[in-house]
Design a protein around this motif. Structure first.
Motif, PDB file in Angstrom:
ATOM      1  N   TRP A 300      -8.870  -7.105  -0.397  1.00 19.57           N
ATOM      2  CA  TRP A 300      -9.669  -6.252   0.126  1.00 19.57           C
ATOM      3  C   TRP A 300     -10.272  -6.753   1.297  1.00 19.57           C
ATOM      4  O   TRP A 300     -11.027  -8.041   1.241  1.00 19.57           O
ATOM      5  N   SER A 301     -10.411  -6.191   2.566  1.00 18.13           N
ATOM      6  CA  SER A 301     -10.738  -6.911   3.705  1.00 18.13           C
ATOM      7  C   SER A 301     -11.538  -5.700   4.482  1.00 18.13           C
ATOM      8  O   SER A 301     -11.535  -4.609   4.291  1.00 18.13           O
ATOM      9  N   ASN A 302     -12.401  -6.115   5.591  1.00 19.53           N
ATOM     10  CA  ASN A 302     -13.343  -5.536   6.415  1.00 19.53           C
ATOM     11  C   ASN A 302     -13.351  -6.262   7.515  1.00 19.53           C
ATOM     12  O   ASN A 302     -14.360  -7.015   7.610  1.00 19.53           O
ATOM     13  N   PHE A 303     -12.694  -5.759   8.454  1.00 22.61           N
ATOM     14  CA  PHE A 303     -12.893  -6.741   9.819  1.00 22.61           C
ATOM     15  C   PHE A 303     -13.542  -5.914  10.815  1.00 22.61           C
ATOM     16  O   PHE A 303     -13.990  -6.488  11.778  1.00 22.61           O
ATOM     17  N   THR A 304     -13.693  -4.559  10.804  1.00 24.90           N
ATOM     18  CA  THR A 304     -14.553  -3.954  11.863  1.00 24.90           C
ATOM     19  C   THR A 304     -15.738  -3.096  11.326  1.00 24.90           C
ATOM     20  O   THR A 304     -16.427  -2.467  12.028  1.00 24.90           O
ATOM     21  N   TYR A 305     -15.787  -3.409   9.934  1.00 27.58           N
ATOM     22  CA  TYR A 305     -17.226  -2.864   9.259  1.00 27.58           C
ATOM     23  C   TYR A 305     -17.536  -1.504   9.488  1.00 27.58           C
ATOM     24  O   TYR A 305     -17.329  -0.950   8.145  1.00 27.58           O
ATOM     25  N   ARG A 306     -17.980  -1.012  10.156  1.00 31.48           N
ATOM     26  CA  ARG A 306     -18.309   0.664  10.293  1.00 31.48           C
ATOM     27  C   ARG A 306     -17.903   1.097  11.606  1.00 31.48           C
ATOM     28  O   ARG A 306     -18.444   2.202  11.816  1.00 31.48           O
ATOM     29  N   LEU A 307     -16.976   0.724  12.023  1.00 31.23           N
ATOM     30  CA  LEU A 307     -16.179   1.143  13.321  1.00 31.23           C
ATOM     31  C   LEU A 307     -15.815   2.576  13.056  1.00 31.23           C
ATOM     32  O   LEU A 307     -15.894   3.617  13.585  1.00 31.23           O
ATOM     33  N   ASP A 308     -14.748   2.945  11.886  1.00 35.47           N
ATOM     34  CA  ASP A 308     -14.124   4.094  11.799  1.00 35.47           C
ATOM     35  C   ASP A 308     -14.856   5.035  10.970  1.00 35.47           C
ATOM     36  O   ASP A 308     -14.600   6.233  10.825  1.00 35.47           O
ATOM     37  N   ASN A 309     -15.610   4.549   9.771  1.00 33.97           N
ATOM     38  CA  ASN A 309     -16.394   5.311   8.914  1.00 33.97           C
ATOM     39  C   ASN A 309     -17.667   4.692   8.573  1.00 33.97           C
ATOM     40  O   ASN A 309     -17.987   3.761   7.862  1.00 33.97           O
ATOM     41  N   PRO A 310     -18.609   5.218   9.580  1.00 34.87           N
ATOM     42  CA  PRO A 310     -20.080   4.596   9.477  1.00 34.87           C
ATOM     43  C   PRO A 310     -20.821   5.007   8.146  1.00 34.87           C
ATOM     44  O   PRO A 310     -21.731   3.990   7.760  1.00 34.87           O
ATOM     45  N   GLU A 311     -20.273   5.905   7.333  1.00 35.18           N
ATOM     46  CA  GLU A 311     -20.937   6.166   5.993  1.00 35.18           C
ATOM     47  C   GLU A 311     -20.628   5.099   4.981  1.00 35.18           C
ATOM     48  O   GLU A 311     -21.260   4.574   4.236  1.00 35.18           O
ATOM     49  N   HIS A 312     -18.970   5.073   4.773  1.00 39.76           N
ATOM     50  CA  HIS A 312     -18.605   4.142   3.662  1.00 39.76           C
ATOM     51  C   HIS A 312     -18.153   2.809   4.018  1.00 39.76           C
ATOM     52  O   HIS A 312     -17.941   1.900   3.304  1.00 39.76           O
ATOM     53  N   GLY A 313     -18.104   2.346   5.442  1.00 38.00           N
ATOM     54  CA  GLY A 313     -17.661   1.390   6.033  1.00 38.00           C
ATOM     55  C   GLY A 313     -16.010   1.361   6.220  1.00 38.00           C
ATOM     56  O   GLY A 313     -15.283   2.347   5.601  1.00 38.00           O
ATOM     57  N   ASP A 314     -15.629   0.309   6.651  1.00 38.07           N
ATOM     58  CA  ASP A 314     -13.942   0.201   6.928  1.00 38.07           C
ATOM     59  C   ASP A 314     -13.063  -0.477   5.910  1.00 38.07           C
ATOM     60  O   ASP A 314     -12.290  -1.111   6.265  1.00 38.07           O
ATOM     61  N   GLN A 315     -13.939  -0.814   4.756  1.00 30.86           N
ATOM     62  CA  GLN A 315     -13.074  -1.909   3.884  1.00 30.86           C
ATOM     63  C   GLN A 315     -11.825  -1.042   3.609  1.00 30.86           C
ATOM     64  O   GLN A 315     -11.588  -0.127   3.469  1.00 30.86           O
ATOM     65  N   PHE A 316     -10.695  -2.129   3.435  1.00 33.81           N
ATOM     66  CA  PHE A 316      -9.477  -1.437   3.108  1.00 33.81           C
ATOM     67  C   PHE A 316      -8.776  -2.322   1.790  1.00 33.81           C
ATOM     68  O   PHE A 316      -9.134  -3.610   1.873  1.00 33.81           O
ATOM     69  N   GLU A 317      -7.885  -1.718   1.216  1.00 35.78           N
ATOM     70  CA  GLU A 317      -7.383  -2.655   0.159  1.00 35.78           C
ATOM     71  C   GLU A 317      -5.772  -2.650   0.482  1.00 35.78           C
ATOM     72  O   GLU A 317      -5.068  -1.636   0.957  1.00 35.78           O
ATOM     73  N   GLN A 318      -5.154  -3.836   0.525  1.00 37.25           N
ATOM     74  CA  GLN A 318      -3.601  -3.871   0.732  1.00 37.25           C
ATOM     75  C   GLN A 318      -3.024  -4.410  -0.506  1.00 37.25           C
ATOM     76  O   GLN A 318      -3.634  -5.364  -1.311  1.00 37.25           O
ATOM     77  N   VAL A 319      -1.895  -3.564  -0.993  1.00 39.40           N
ATOM     78  CA  VAL A 319      -1.283  -3.720  -2.093  1.00 39.40           C
ATOM     79  C   VAL A 319       0.119  -4.340  -2.033  1.00 39.40           C
ATOM     80  O   VAL A 319       0.942  -3.700  -0.837  1.00 39.40           O
ATOM     81  N   ASP A 320       0.737  -5.285  -2.702  1.00 41.02           N
ATOM     82  CA  ASP A 320       1.982  -5.546  -2.686  1.00 41.02           C
ATOM     83  C   ASP A 320       2.305  -6.175  -4.045  1.00 41.02           C
ATOM     84  O   ASP A 320       1.762  -6.656  -4.847  1.00 41.02           O
ATOM     85  N   ASP A 321       3.449  -5.295  -4.675  1.00 41.11           N
ATOM     86  CA  ASP A 321       3.980  -5.610  -5.923  1.00 41.11           C
ATOM     87  C   ASP A 321       5.522  -5.522  -6.015  1.00 41.11           C
ATOM     88  O   ASP A 321       6.116  -4.584  -5.454  1.00 41.11           O
ATOM     89  N   ARG A 322       6.187  -6.721  -6.176  1.00 42.01           N
ATOM     90  CA  ARG A 322       7.512  -6.622  -5.954  1.00 42.01           C
ATOM     91  C   ARG A 322       8.295  -7.750  -6.812  1.00 42.01           C
ATOM     92  O   ARG A 322       7.697  -8.594  -7.608  1.00 42.01           O
ATOM     93  N   ARG A 323       9.645  -7.639  -6.778  1.00 45.15           N
ATOM     94  CA  ARG A 323      10.483  -8.566  -7.537  1.00 45.15           C
ATOM     95  C   ARG A 323      11.242  -9.036  -6.454  1.00 45.15           C
ATOM     96  O   ARG A 323      11.961  -8.392  -5.598  1.00 45.15           O
ATOM     97  N   ILE A 324      11.736 -10.289  -6.543  1.00 46.62           N
ATOM     98  CA  ILE A 324      12.584 -10.657  -5.256  1.00 46.62           C
ATOM     99  C   ILE A 324      13.770 -11.679  -6.150  1.00 46.62           C
ATOM    100  O   ILE A 324      13.649 -12.390  -7.244  1.00 46.62           O
ATOM    101  N   TYR A 325      14.996 -11.159  -5.800  1.00 47.68           N
ATOM    102  CA  TYR A 325      16.298 -12.049  -6.530  1.00 47.68           C
ATOM    103  C   TYR A 325      17.131 -12.330  -4.987  1.00 47.68           C
ATOM    104  O   TYR A 325      17.321 -11.706  -4.186  1.00 47.68           O
ATOM    105  N   GLY A 326      17.701 -13.696  -5.584  1.00 45.38           N
ATOM    106  CA  GLY A 326      18.651 -14.016  -4.694  1.00 45.38           C
ATOM    107  C   GLY A 326      19.349 -15.451  -4.989  1.00 45.38           C
ATOM    108  O   GLY A 326      19.237 -15.742  -6.028  1.00 45.38           O
TER     109      GLY A 326
END
Length: 685
Positions: A300-326
């Motif tokens: 969860w990150s927020n680098f622009t604070y309320r630039l895009d959404n003054p009401e709720h703020g610009d926080q976003f969640e990045q998700v990564d779920d994987r399996r790697i084989y090699g």
């Protein structure tokens, strides 16, 4: 992750340690001397080297990722929480979290392709520094067995598989830092088993959040000697969660809204895990290995604070779920060519990233408000490489190499319509690409003490799979062009190495590197950001001087000139560091006292393409001092000993704070952590 207390981790460690107290001591067979190792006659370029556990032991480390600062010219910083991958700088690259520098651990890749936060994401938090046996670095694209993310270079980290004594280590420090490490090995004839458990808690120096770091690492490494080779294997488990103190705007500090250790969004942070198993067989002419990795991250990150959404703020969640084989299979053969000794090595490498979800969500206080993009990806690569080494005389040899890489990308949209009513299903699709990379080095041994190198080659990095099939910008539904999956780099260098009487180890390199394009996927926005082709050149100088049996001095300097080829909007590459200096002196007295002082400086770096905004320089000094008596070692680490208020990292972009009615272009920074004192008590058994 369920939180374990330090006491619980200690109890687990004690339960594992106790049965081993009466085990027979294991004698270490190989003594790797790292910086003092003579690589004349063994290396391909002057930008290649080996460091060992002895080199790591003398350093006071704030973060695990700083192990890579043993690569000359490398700078490791952080712009967010302790649990997140570091920022890396090398040879004029702001490598972000790992693009253009390939890292592997115990034969397994660390760089994450098509990652939720950044291409080539390199999170080293699963590594236990005390278990690193060697770190082999190779700068430049001159090595046939290194493929993706190889423009600036590569590092291969090999863990210990046995130790001469068990270790129980407790570290406590300021800002509620607590770390417990328990490790030992067993030997039974031709077999060795090493186990280790590490648990770390940390609240951090931040004025308005508790970092609340809780990290658990468990490792098992084993080897078994056969008649004609060795089987090795490893099992690793890493779990971590933390709160983040992200970069902050300069205006918020100068106005007194927050102090330099404050935060704008108090709910950013993350959690991550990495579990793996690997096995390898090595003999004189054959290497075979395989691995499987289970990885996950929510950030969860927020680098622009309320630039895009003054009401709720610009926080976003990045998700990564994987399996790697090699895995990898390589064979070598020693023959003659024109009556000269020749060695050929052929290899096959494969890797499959089975990504169940790589996603980006709008959030408020870590609660999802809508999806920006969510995809499932299958990314497969296979590579063939060949390396030829001919000794034309006692003083002249050549190394030729070639590799062929083939990639396939299969992207499937998981949501159809995002929270902005944009239909993203057309971003699904398949793509493929291949690339041939050629390498060559000529090595001339002037004497037993001096060797010169002339190297040239091409490398590449892969782009995020999502940008190879993208047609619609997820933010507004506008049409967008896909990009080439594989981006070529071309480099060359002239180098000199000297090894003088086991006292002085010197190297110098003049190098150049060109990239066809620096197109990258912007994980924070879910779309692409294009940049022009670029060129970099520089000089690197290193000197390691063993003054006597007590004192050792090392000096490293790197200068880089980095520019875009296109003058619009400007030729400066944001984040490209021009000057890096590292100095260190260490002592190991015969009476049990030891210590080291290390200083690191990296100079101002441009923050915009036009060069009208730049950061200040950053300097930091770390000190380690200790005393070893019998089987007990007491050590004191003073991190940022001079209490520097310089910045770990700087950016320049637009953001908007609560109460502001328009975006403001501003410098955003993450400060160095203030002076931090830690004390370690270690028991060897």
């Amino acid at each position: 992750m369920k939180r374990a207390s330090l006491a619980s981790a200690g109890l687990i460690g004690s339960c594992l340690v106790t049965p081993l107290l009466h085990a027979h001591p294991v004698i270490e067979e190989v003594n790797v001397t790292g910086r003092h190792q003579n690589l004349i006659g063994e290396s391909v370029s002057a930008s290649e080297g080996v460091v060992s556990q002895d080199d790591i032991d003398v350093r006071a480390l704030l973060r695990v990722g700083e192990v890579l600062e043993l690569v000359p010219g490398m700078v490791v910083t952080q712009h967010s929480g302790t649990g997140k991958a570091n920022q890396y700088f090398l040879r004029g690259f702001n490598l972000d979290h790992g693009t253009d520098f390939s890292t592997e651990y115990n034969g397994m890749p660390v760089n994450m392709r098509s990652h939720g936060h950044g291409q080539g994401y390199t999170d080293l938090n699963f590594i236990i520094p005390e278990l690193v046996k060697t770190l082999h670095y190779q700068k430049g694209p001159y090595y046939a067995d290194v493929g993706d993310f190889s423009g600036a270079g590569a590092a291969s980290i090999t863990p210990m598989t046995k130790r001469d004594q068990g270790r129980l280590k407790l570290t406590v420090g300021e800002y509620d830092y607590q770390r417990l490490l328990a490790s030992d090995s067993l030997s039974n004839g031709n077999s060795d088993l090493l186990w280790a458990i590490e648990y770390t808690q940390y609240q951090g120096p931040w004025s308005d959040i508790d970092e609340d770091l809780g990290k658990l690492n468990v490792q098992l490494n084993g080897t078994h000697s056969l008649d004609h080779g060795t089987v090795s294997w490893g099992i690793m488990s890493y779990d971590n969660e933390w709160n983040s103190a992200d970069q902050i705007p300069d205006r918020a500090v100068s106005s007194g809204f927050i102090d330099e250790y404050g935060s704008i969004d108090l709910s950013t942070g993350g959690q991550s895990h990495r579990h793996s198993i690997n096995v390898a067989y090595d003999s004189e002419r054959l290497h075979a290995s395989a691995y499987a990795i289970d990885y996950g991250m929510n950030l969860w990150s927020n680098f622009t604070y309320r630039l895009d959404n003054p009401e709720h703020g610009d926080q976003f969640e990045q998700v990564d779920d994987r399996r790697i084989y090699g895995g990898e299979l390589s064979v070598s053969a020693h023959t003659k060519f024109l009556q000269r000794d020749m060695e050929n090595r052929w290899g096959l490498q494969i890797r499959l990233d089975d990504i169940g979800e790589v996603g980006l969500y709008n959030t408020d206080n870590r609660q999802r408000r809508g999806v920006v993009r969510s995809d499932a990806i299958d990314e497969f690569s296979s590579a063939l490489f060949w390396e030829n080494n001919i000794a034309w005389s006692d003083s002249f040899s050549t190394v030729l190499g070639a590799r062929y890489d083939y990639y396939t990308f299969d992207v499937s949209d998981r949501v159809g319509v995002n929270s902005s009513e944009v239909n993203l299903s057309s971003n699904s699709g398949s793509a493929s690409d291949d690339i041939v990379s050629l390498k060559a080095s000529a090595i001339w041994r002037i004497s037993t003490q001096w060797e010169t190198y002339l190297s040239a080659g091409s490398g590449f990095h892969s782009n995020d799979a999502r940008v190879t099939t993208i047609t619609i910008d997820p933010s507004d539904g506008s049409a967008i062009d896909s990009v080439n999956p594989l981006v070529r780099s071309k480099g060359a260098e002239f180098g000199l190495r000297g090894f003088l009487g086991d006292k002085i180890n010197l190297s110098a390199a003049l190098w150049t590197l060109e990239l066809d394009s620096e197109l990258l996927f912007v994980g924070d926005a879910g779309n692409t950001e294009a940049s022009a082709a670029s060129a970099r050149s520089g000089v690197e100088l290193t000197a390691y001087y063993r003054i006597d049996n007590v004192w050792t001095l090392d000096v490293e300097y790197a200068y880089t000139n980095a520019r875009f080829d296109d003058e619009q909007p400007g030729r400066y590459i944001p984040g490209a560091v021009e000057d890096v200096v590292q100095l260190g002196i260490s002592a190991n007295l015969n009476n049990g006292l030891f210590g080291s002082v290390r200083a690191r400086y990296f100079g101002p770096r441009p923050l915009t393409e036009t060069g009208d905004q730049s950061s200040q320089s950053t300097s930091i000094v770390n000190i380690r001092a200790g005393y070893q008596f019998s089987n007990v070692t007491l050590a004191l680490d003073v991190l940022n000993a001079l209490d520097s208020t310089d910045h770990d990292i700087d950016y320049y972009y637009a953001s908007q704070l609560a109460g502001e009615f328009a975006p403001v272009e501003d410098r955003h920074f993450h400060p160095l952590e203030p002076r931090n004192v830690r004390v370690s008590l270690e028991l060897a058994f």
